[in-house]
Design a protein around this motif. Sequence first.
Motif, PDB file in Angstrom:
ATOM      1  N   TYR A   1       0.813  -0.694   0.076  1.00 32.97           N
ATOM      2  CA  TYR A   1      -0.099  -0.335   0.394  1.00 32.97           C
ATOM      3  C   TYR A   1       0.647   1.281   0.073  1.00 32.97           C
ATOM      4  O   TYR A   1      -0.092   2.488  -0.595  1.00 32.97           O
ATOM      5  CB  TYR A   1      -0.837   0.829   1.111  1.00 32.97           C
ATOM      6  CG  TYR A   1      -1.060   0.106   2.696  1.00 32.97           C
ATOM      7  CD1 TYR A   1      -0.427   1.049   3.274  1.00 32.97           C
ATOM      8  CD2 TYR A   1       0.139  -1.481   3.782  1.00 32.97           C
ATOM      9  CE1 TYR A   1       0.419   1.441   4.755  1.00 32.97           C
ATOM     10  CE2 TYR A   1       0.129  -0.741   4.598  1.00 32.97           C
ATOM     11  CZ  TYR A   1       1.010   0.916   5.467  1.00 32.97           C
ATOM     12  OH  TYR A   1       0.859  -0.087   6.150  1.00 32.97           O
TER      13      TYR A   1
ATOM     14  N   GLU B   1      -1.395   5.430   5.308  1.00 36.62           N
ATOM     15  CA  GLU B   1      -2.134   3.804   5.935  1.00 36.62           C
ATOM     16  C   GLU B   1      -2.471   3.001   4.836  1.00 36.62           C
ATOM     17  O   GLU B   1      -2.772   3.048   3.978  1.00 36.62           O
ATOM     18  CB  GLU B   1      -3.073   4.098   6.702  1.00 36.62           C
ATOM     19  CG  GLU B   1      -2.576   4.939   7.960  1.00 36.62           C
ATOM     20  CD  GLU B   1      -4.057   5.707   8.836  1.00 36.62           C
ATOM     21  OE1 GLU B   1      -5.037   5.403   8.684  1.00 36.62           O
ATOM     22  OE2 GLU B   1      -3.029   7.368   9.401  1.00 36.62           O
ATOM     23  N   ARG B   2      -3.012   1.802   5.474  1.00 41.63           N
ATOM     24  CA  ARG B   2      -3.920   0.582   4.572  1.00 41.63           C
ATOM     25  C   ARG B   2      -5.020   0.819   4.297  1.00 41.63           C
ATOM     26  O   ARG B   2      -5.735   1.975   4.999  1.00 41.63           O
ATOM     27  CB  ARG B   2      -4.115  -0.643   5.451  1.00 41.63           C
ATOM     28  CG  ARG B   2      -4.662  -2.143   4.722  1.00 41.63           C
ATOM     29  CD  ARG B   2      -4.697  -2.808   6.174  1.00 41.63           C
ATOM     30  NE  ARG B   2      -5.207  -4.233   5.608  1.00 41.63           N
ATOM     31  CZ  ARG B   2      -4.533  -4.811   4.897  1.00 41.63           C
ATOM     32  NH1 ARG B   2      -3.526  -5.232   5.417  1.00 41.63           N
ATOM     33  NH2 ARG B   2      -5.478  -6.105   4.962  1.00 41.63           N
TER      34      ARG B   2
ATOM     35  N   SER C   1      -9.183   1.410   2.746  1.00 34.97           N
ATOM     36  CA  SER C   1      -9.934   0.323   3.072  1.00 34.97           C
ATOM     37  C   SER C   1     -11.240   0.292   2.008  1.00 34.97           C
ATOM     38  O   SER C   1     -11.722  -0.591   2.357  1.00 34.97           O
ATOM     39  CB  SER C   1     -10.495   1.143   4.072  1.00 34.97           C
ATOM     40  OG  SER C   1     -11.310   2.730   3.300  1.00 34.97           O
ATOM     41  N   SER C   2     -11.140   0.765   0.652  1.00 34.38           N
ATOM     42  CA  SER C   2     -11.548   0.136  -0.495  1.00 34.38           C
ATOM     43  C   SER C   2     -11.372  -1.427  -1.271  1.00 34.38           C
ATOM     44  O   SER C   2     -10.484  -1.053  -0.889  1.00 34.38           O
ATOM     45  CB  SER C   2     -12.092   1.405  -1.555  1.00 34.38           C
ATOM     46  OG  SER C   2     -11.421   1.329  -2.011  1.00 34.38           O
TER      47      SER C   2
ATOM     48  N   LYS D   1      -7.361  -1.911  -1.744  1.00 32.31           N
ATOM     49  CA  LYS D   1      -6.448  -2.812  -1.218  1.00 32.31           C
ATOM     50  C   LYS D   1      -6.651  -4.056  -2.329  1.00 32.31           C
ATOM     51  O   LYS D   1      -4.907  -4.687  -2.830  1.00 32.31           O
ATOM     52  CB  LYS D   1      -7.464  -3.794  -0.658  1.00 32.31           C
ATOM     53  CG  LYS D   1      -7.646  -3.454   0.101  1.00 32.31           C
ATOM     54  CD  LYS D   1      -8.648  -4.471   1.613  1.00 32.31           C
ATOM     55  CE  LYS D   1      -9.073  -3.463   2.967  1.00 32.31           C
ATOM     56  NZ  LYS D   1     -10.496  -4.047   3.537  1.00 32.31           N
TER      57      LYS D   1
ATOM     58  N   ALA E   1      -7.236  -4.427  13.792  1.00 33.96           N
ATOM     59  CA  ALA E   1      -7.619  -3.587  12.134  1.00 33.96           C
ATOM     60  C   ALA E   1      -7.283  -4.207  10.707  1.00 33.96           C
ATOM     61  O   ALA E   1      -7.588  -4.275  10.199  1.00 33.96           O
ATOM     62  CB  ALA E   1      -7.300  -2.313  12.699  1.00 33.96           C
TER      63      ALA E   1
ATOM     64  N   THR F   1      -8.963 -10.108   9.226  1.00 32.33           N
ATOM     65  CA  THR F   1     -10.896  -9.716   8.375  1.00 32.33           C
ATOM     66  C   THR F   1     -11.471 -11.276   9.303  1.00 32.33           C
ATOM     67  O   THR F   1     -12.604 -10.404   9.590  1.00 32.33           O
ATOM     68  CB  THR F   1      -9.796  -9.920   7.672  1.00 32.33           C
ATOM     69  OG1 THR F   1      -9.503 -10.777   6.780  1.00 32.33           O
ATOM     70  CG2 THR F   1     -10.103  -8.982   6.470  1.00 32.33           C
TER      71      THR F   1
END
Length: 255
Positions: free
Chosen positions: A54, A61-62, A64-65, A69, A205, A208
């Motif tokens: 990423y 930051e990582r 989110s969509s 990703k 976070a 998953t």
Amino acid sequence: PNRVVIKIGSSSLTSLHGEVSRKKLEKLVDQVVALKDEGMEVVLVSSGAVAAGYRKLGFIERPSSLPEKQAAASIGQGLLMESYSELFLSHGYVASQILITRTDFSNENRYYNMSNTINVLLERGIIPIVNENDTVTVDRLKFGDNDTLSAKVAALINADQLMILSDIDGLYTDNPSTNPDAKMLEHVTEITESIEAAAGDSGSAVGTGGMKSKIDAVKISMASGISTFLGKADIPDILIDAVNGNAHGTYFENK
Ligand code: ADP
């Protein structure tokens, strides 16, 4: 056991910032090398592609969509493999990359092709590193990490043992992040309704699937008669101990 499948989740390979941790990769590789040196056949199911990519995609930051990703994974998968290859080569072992999707398991031709390929690799001492093909499937990114995929791979190649490494040391009677009275189970011979009810979502976070998708995975492996171990990734020698049956964690075995 002689043939093992090891699944490691993103949260066990990343640093606090969500990036892939070289140290954690090295520790994992050292443990896999120890198994290889014992003459075992090892398939590694590794997450971490999004985490490895990423930043190069331009995110701090990582993301989110899902498309972001997937794009991050497209960068990170190669970088992750580069690290694995380099680390395994430094111990004299060759790694290979296998990207699969869930639907590959329901197509007879693809099923046999996968199985034949992995068998050749294992017979020749190679360490196949499996991940879901994130560009075409988003199941893993949406839910479950590679838990159920690792169980399907274990069944595909008739593995003797599946080892799921997580950020938690085993299956508890309730989600330990919300219930301090929850107790760890060392041996499970059947996935009962109360176990299903106890298995909650991920507390982290980056994780998953939480315990839910791990129990789904165990149902698949147990149905194929494959004993499964769930333990904490950062306990030293956890893999060797798990193989020898004396690791701290949860063993799932049919009666
Ligand atoms: P990983 O990324 O290693 O696959 P996850 O974060 O997806 O890990 O899943 C592990 C987490 O699941 C634990 O840290 C815990 O917060 C949560 N969890 C929910 N229910 C349970 C349970 N019954 N026993 C253990 N952990 C549980």
